[in-house]
Write a protein that holds these residues in place. Structure first.
Motif, PDB file in Angstrom:
ATOM      1  N   THR A 199      53.469  18.121  81.396  1.00  0.00           N
ATOM      2  CA  THR A 199      52.039  18.088  81.049  1.00  0.00           C
ATOM      3  C   THR A 199      51.177  18.445  82.254  1.00  0.00           C
ATOM      4  O   THR A 199      50.230  19.244  82.143  1.00  0.00           O
ATOM      5  N   ALA A 256      43.865  20.852  75.953  1.00  0.00           N
ATOM      6  CA  ALA A 256      44.035  19.669  75.112  1.00  0.00           C
ATOM      7  C   ALA A 256      45.047  19.929  74.005  1.00  0.00           C
ATOM      8  O   ALA A 256      45.908  19.079  73.716  1.00  0.00           O
ATOM      9  N   ALA A 257      44.967  21.110  73.383  1.00  0.00           N
ATOM     10  CA  ALA A 257      45.893  21.445  72.301  1.00  0.00           C
ATOM     11  C   ALA A 257      47.328  21.550  72.823  1.00  0.00           C
ATOM     12  O   ALA A 257      48.267  21.028  72.210  1.00  0.00           O
ATOM     13  N   SER A 259      48.578  20.181  75.522  1.00  0.00           N
ATOM     14  CA  SER A 259      49.039  18.853  75.930  1.00  0.00           C
ATOM     15  C   SER A 259      49.475  18.035  74.726  1.00  0.00           C
ATOM     16  O   SER A 259      50.479  17.309  74.781  1.00  0.00           O
ATOM     17  N   PHE A 260      48.747  18.165  73.627  1.00  0.00           N
ATOM     18  CA  PHE A 260      49.110  17.450  72.395  1.00  0.00           C
ATOM     19  C   PHE A 260      50.438  17.966  71.844  1.00  0.00           C
ATOM     20  O   PHE A 260      51.298  17.184  71.423  1.00  0.00           O
ATOM     21  N   MET A 263      53.214  16.723  73.930  1.00  0.00           N
ATOM     22  CA  MET A 263      53.462  15.314  73.653  1.00  0.00           C
ATOM     23  C   MET A 263      54.337  15.163  72.410  1.00  0.00           C
ATOM     24  O   MET A 263      55.248  14.335  72.380  1.00  0.00           O
ATOM     25  N   LYS A 264      54.087  15.988  71.396  1.00  0.00           N
ATOM     26  CA  LYS A 264      54.885  15.915  70.180  1.00  0.00           C
ATOM     27  C   LYS A 264      56.313  16.386  70.435  1.00  0.00           C
ATOM     28  O   LYS A 264      57.278  15.811  69.905  1.00  0.00           O
ATOM     29  N   ASN A 267      58.242  13.738  72.366  1.00  0.00           N
ATOM     30  CA  ASN A 267      58.029  12.405  71.807  1.00  0.00           C
ATOM     31  C   ASN A 267      59.217  11.503  72.130  1.00  0.00           C
ATOM     32  O   ASN A 267      60.374  11.855  71.948  1.00  0.00           O
TER      33      ASN A 267
END
Length: 275
Positions: A199, A256-257, A259-260, A263-264, A267
């Protein structure tokens, strides 16, 4: 709190407001609505800078992740020499970007540079790294990976120290080899660490500016102009603060997108293992 408000919150709010205006610093902001965003869709240089930033990210993130992880695995020992190399690998992180770029400018010199001299020793004719549009971005990536992997290496080292030794002992008793241990114990145990490092690499990749500015000034032929470089050109060279703010908002949404999504992909469950 005061410093955060003055140097982070207020500038963010100002950027959000200015991206709906035509502002040249000299005159008062003129409200133009979404015209800046519409302009982005037809801006050739914005698309070029976006493409260059994506290429840089695609090269820098996996290479930076691999370099930091491999160096951490190599130095994950209690030997005194490991402590010495940890210091050596971390020194570039403490150096300024200008100093590091100056060093790499001479390393990548097509005639007198160290890299091409080493390649010529093996009978390979090295390219004009910083002066060839095909290799300019690769040159920026090489410098960035070398200059930044030390900090991520320390994070991976901390993650490796947190893995219980009993897991390795049990695996060795069961006859597992080093590759099996790495892929079934080390990597799953480092999943949260990998998520953190990846990230941070993605965020820093999309914010790259210093390296391209010092090494190539966005050239040759706009081959290394990045989104932040383009924001700088519009805001401070062309005094198009409203348009520069719109690009910065788009950049924020992209980070932001990504990073999201990261994250998924990374997970993890509460035990630190991969889901």
């Amino acid at each position: 709190v005061v410093l955060f408000v003055l140097f982070t919150l207020i500038p963010i709010c100002a950027a959000v407001f200015l991206n709906f205006t035509d502002y040249d610093v000299v005159h008062a902001p003129k409200w133009i609505g979404l015209k800046n965003f519409k302009k982005l869709l037809h801006d050739e240089f914005f698309l070029i800078s976006l493409k260059n930033t994506i290429v840089y990210t695609a090269l820098y993130v996996p290479l930076g992740l691999l370099a930091s992880l491999l160096s951490a695995l190599f130095l994950n020992t209690r030997r005194k020499v490991a402590e010495l190399f940890r210091t050596f690998f971390y020194i570039p992180v403490l150096s300024s970007t200008v100093a590091t770029a100056t060093l790499w400018f001479w390393i990548l010199n097509p005639q007198l540079g160290l890299l091409n001299n080493v390649l010529s020793f093996f009978g390979i004719s090295g390219p004009a790294w910083l002066y060839d549009s095909k290799f300019a971005m690769i040159s920026v990536v090489m410098m960035s990976v070398w200059a930044g992997f030390g900090s991520n290496m320390m994070i991976f080292l901390a993650g490796l120290k947190g893995i219980p030794p009993t897991l390795y002992e049990s695996a060795q008793l069961d006859g597992a080899n080093k590759f099996t241990i790495f892929f079934h114990i080390t990597l799953p145990a480092l999943s949260k660490t990998t998520f953190l490092v990846s990230t941070m690499l993605i965020i820093s990749a999309f914010q790259v500016f210093d390296q391209a500015y010092v090494l190539t000034r966005g050239g040759p032929g706009n081959a290394t102009i990045t989104l932040v470089y383009y924001i700088y050109n519009n805001g401070f060279n062309n005094l198009k603060m409203g348009y520069a703010s719109s690009i910065s908002i788009v950049l924020f949404l992209m980070i932001a997108a990504l990073s999201f999504i990261n994250m998924k992909i990374n997970n993890t469950d509460d035990d630190g293992g991969l889901v």
